[in-house]
Design an enzyme around this catalytic site. Structure first.
Site, PDB file in Angstrom:
ATOM      1  N   LEU A 179     -19.102  32.321   3.330  1.00  0.00           N
ATOM      2  CA  LEU A 179     -20.445  31.731   3.290  1.00  0.00           C
ATOM      3  C   LEU A 179     -21.024  31.548   4.693  1.00  0.00           C
ATOM      4  O   LEU A 179     -22.023  30.857   4.879  1.00  0.00           O
ATOM      5  CB  LEU A 179     -20.416  30.398   2.526  1.00  0.00           C
ATOM      6  N   SER A 220     -18.152  30.706  10.216  1.00  0.00           N
ATOM      7  CA  SER A 220     -17.830  30.992  11.623  1.00  0.00           C
ATOM      8  C   SER A 220     -19.081  31.386  12.406  1.00  0.00           C
ATOM      9  O   SER A 220     -19.281  30.931  13.538  1.00  0.00           O
ATOM     10  CB  SER A 220     -16.741  32.063  11.742  1.00  0.00           C
ATOM     11  N   ALA A 255     -22.120  30.478  11.693  1.00  0.00           N
ATOM     12  CA  ALA A 255     -22.979  29.291  11.790  1.00  0.00           C
ATOM     13  C   ALA A 255     -22.474  28.348  12.883  1.00  0.00           C
ATOM     14  O   ALA A 255     -23.270  27.762  13.627  1.00  0.00           O
ATOM     15  CB  ALA A 255     -23.040  28.569  10.446  1.00  0.00           C
ATOM     16  N   ASP A 271     -23.535  38.657   9.275  1.00  0.00           N
ATOM     17  CA  ASP A 271     -23.540  37.185   9.207  1.00  0.00           C
ATOM     18  C   ASP A 271     -24.429  36.602  10.306  1.00  0.00           C
ATOM     19  O   ASP A 271     -25.306  35.775  10.047  1.00  0.00           O
ATOM     20  CB  ASP A 271     -22.116  36.621   9.370  1.00  0.00           C
TER      21      ASP A 271
HETATM   22  O1  PMV Z   1     -17.728  36.735   6.872  1.00  0.00           O
HETATM   23  P1  PMV Z   1     -17.620  37.206   5.455  1.00  0.00           P
HETATM   24  O2  PMV Z   1     -16.376  36.839   4.752  1.00  0.00           O
HETATM   25  O3  PMV Z   1     -18.891  36.913   4.697  1.00  0.00           O
HETATM   26  O4  PMV Z   1     -17.573  38.838   5.507  1.00  0.00           O
HETATM   27  C1  PMV Z   1     -18.606  39.571   6.050  1.00  0.00           C
HETATM   28  C2  PMV Z   1     -18.854  40.776   5.257  1.00  0.00           C
HETATM   29  C3  PMV Z   1     -17.932  41.963   5.464  1.00  0.00           C
HETATM   30  O5  PMV Z   1     -18.730  43.090   5.100  1.00  0.00           O
HETATM   31  C4  PMV Z   1     -16.722  41.887   4.550  1.00  0.00           C
HETATM   32  C5  PMV Z   1     -17.454  42.144   6.890  1.00  0.00           C
HETATM   33  C6  PMV Z   1     -18.549  42.490   7.869  1.00  0.00           C
HETATM   34  O6  PMV Z   1     -18.284  42.376   9.071  1.00  0.00           O
HETATM   35  O7  PMV Z   1     -19.646  42.901   7.461  1.00  0.00           O
END
Ligand code: PMV
Length: 316
Positions: free
Chosen positions: A102, A105, A107, A148
């Protein structure tokens, strides 16, 4: 000029479609998740920089590996500002459950960089915020796609393709997402690296499935923009089956996804890195979200949230 306190905040995020495939250049859809957030507070304190968060409370430079990304980012920003790594304390408060896919890290990194910028009263452009969060994420996740940091940094729904300019999109869906935390930590880094190894061993099937996930993300963007709930729900179901086939789901997530569908969700899938973490389920209205959320809690989910896909607001 140094101030006495700097405060920064950042929201969580939800990957609607395209996790894992986004690492291989396919598109993904991600949404800011305002139901949860991280705040960082920086205040004067003599001596070496101290960190105070759920994992650790002591000197920043001695923090355990899980916080290495954060400490390297703080060192980098302080150095770039021409300041010293001393004389302040960083305190992190967060309602984003950590290691659930979600966005915890990213954030933490973004909230901390924003707090540093306020504390030192020096500019930190949007691009620099994303760049520094990326430095932290690279250490935490290995080889992140950057989705993210981009979503949390911009606080807009993003159609994200690695290495391309960020594209926001409008959410015009008359529906809700139910987000359920399995209560178990996800394993993004392990899932990403074991998927890479699996694709190397099974290149034809692996590349085909990644491409299918990309096609489903493209279809989902159209569904979101044209208010096609059923189309999105089916795409979510198909994406989950592919992610499971790719080895990034697990029995606990499959159980929650299956239960959500059984109780009437239009579609359900894992979200984020998988192997623990959270799932999302598409529902017609808030009442269905509350009803299905209660069932998922009975089935072991630790927490649930309801997200209005019309305006992105949390409706808990
Ligand atoms: O941080 P997470 O667990 O939401 O994973 C990010 C999404 C992935 O595609 C699995 C990894 C990435 O770096 O895009």
């Amino acid at each position: 000029m140094e101030k006495n306190i700097g405060v920064g905040r950042a929201l969580g995020k939800i990957i609607l479609m395209g996790e894992h495939a986004v690492v291989y250049g396919q598109p993904a859809l991600a949404l800011p998740f305002p139901a949860v957030e991280t705040k960082a507070f920086i205040s004067k304190r003599p001596g070496p920089v101290q960190l105070d968060c759920i994992y650790y409370k002591d000197e920043l430079v001695k923090a355990p590996d899980i916080l290495l990304g954060l400490s390297e980012m703080v060192k980098g920003i302080v150095e770039a500002y021409g300041e010293k790594l001393e004389g302040f304390e960083i305190r992190i408060e967060s309602t984003i459950p950590p290691e659930r896919g979600l966005g915890s890290s990213a954030a933490v990194a973004l909230a901390t960089s924003r707090a540093l910028y306020k504390y030192f009263n020096k500019p930190l452009s949007y691009e620099d915020q994303i760049k520094w969060a990326g430095v932290s994420e690279k250490i935490v996740h290995g080889n992140p796609s950057g989705i993210d940091s981009a979503t949390i940094g911009g606080e807009e729904a993003l159609y994200y393709i690695k290495g391309q300019p960020f594209q926001s999109f409008e959410m015009k869906l008359d529906g809700y997402l139910l987000v359920a935390d399995s209560g178990r930590k996800g394993q993004t880094k392990e899932a990403v690296s074991s998927l890479r190894a699996w694709i190397e061993d099974n290149p034809v099937e692996g590349e085909g499935l990644i491409k299918e996930l990309g096609d489903l993300a493209r279809l989902s963007k159209e569904a979101v923009e044209n208010n096609q709930l059923e189309v999105l729900g089916q795409a979510m179901n198909q994406a989950h089956e592919i992610l499971d086939r790719l080895g990034v789901s697990d029995p606990g997530l499959n159980q929650l996804v299956g239960q959500a569908r059984k109780e009437g969700a239009l579609g359900a899938k894992l979200t984020g890195g998988g192997r623990g973490g959270a799932i999302i389920a598409l529902v017609k209205n808030k009442e269905d979200g509350l009803k299905i959320g209660a069932k998922l809690k009975d089935a072991g989910a630790r927490n649930t949230w309801i997200y209005n896909l019309r305006d992105g607001k949390d409706d808990k």
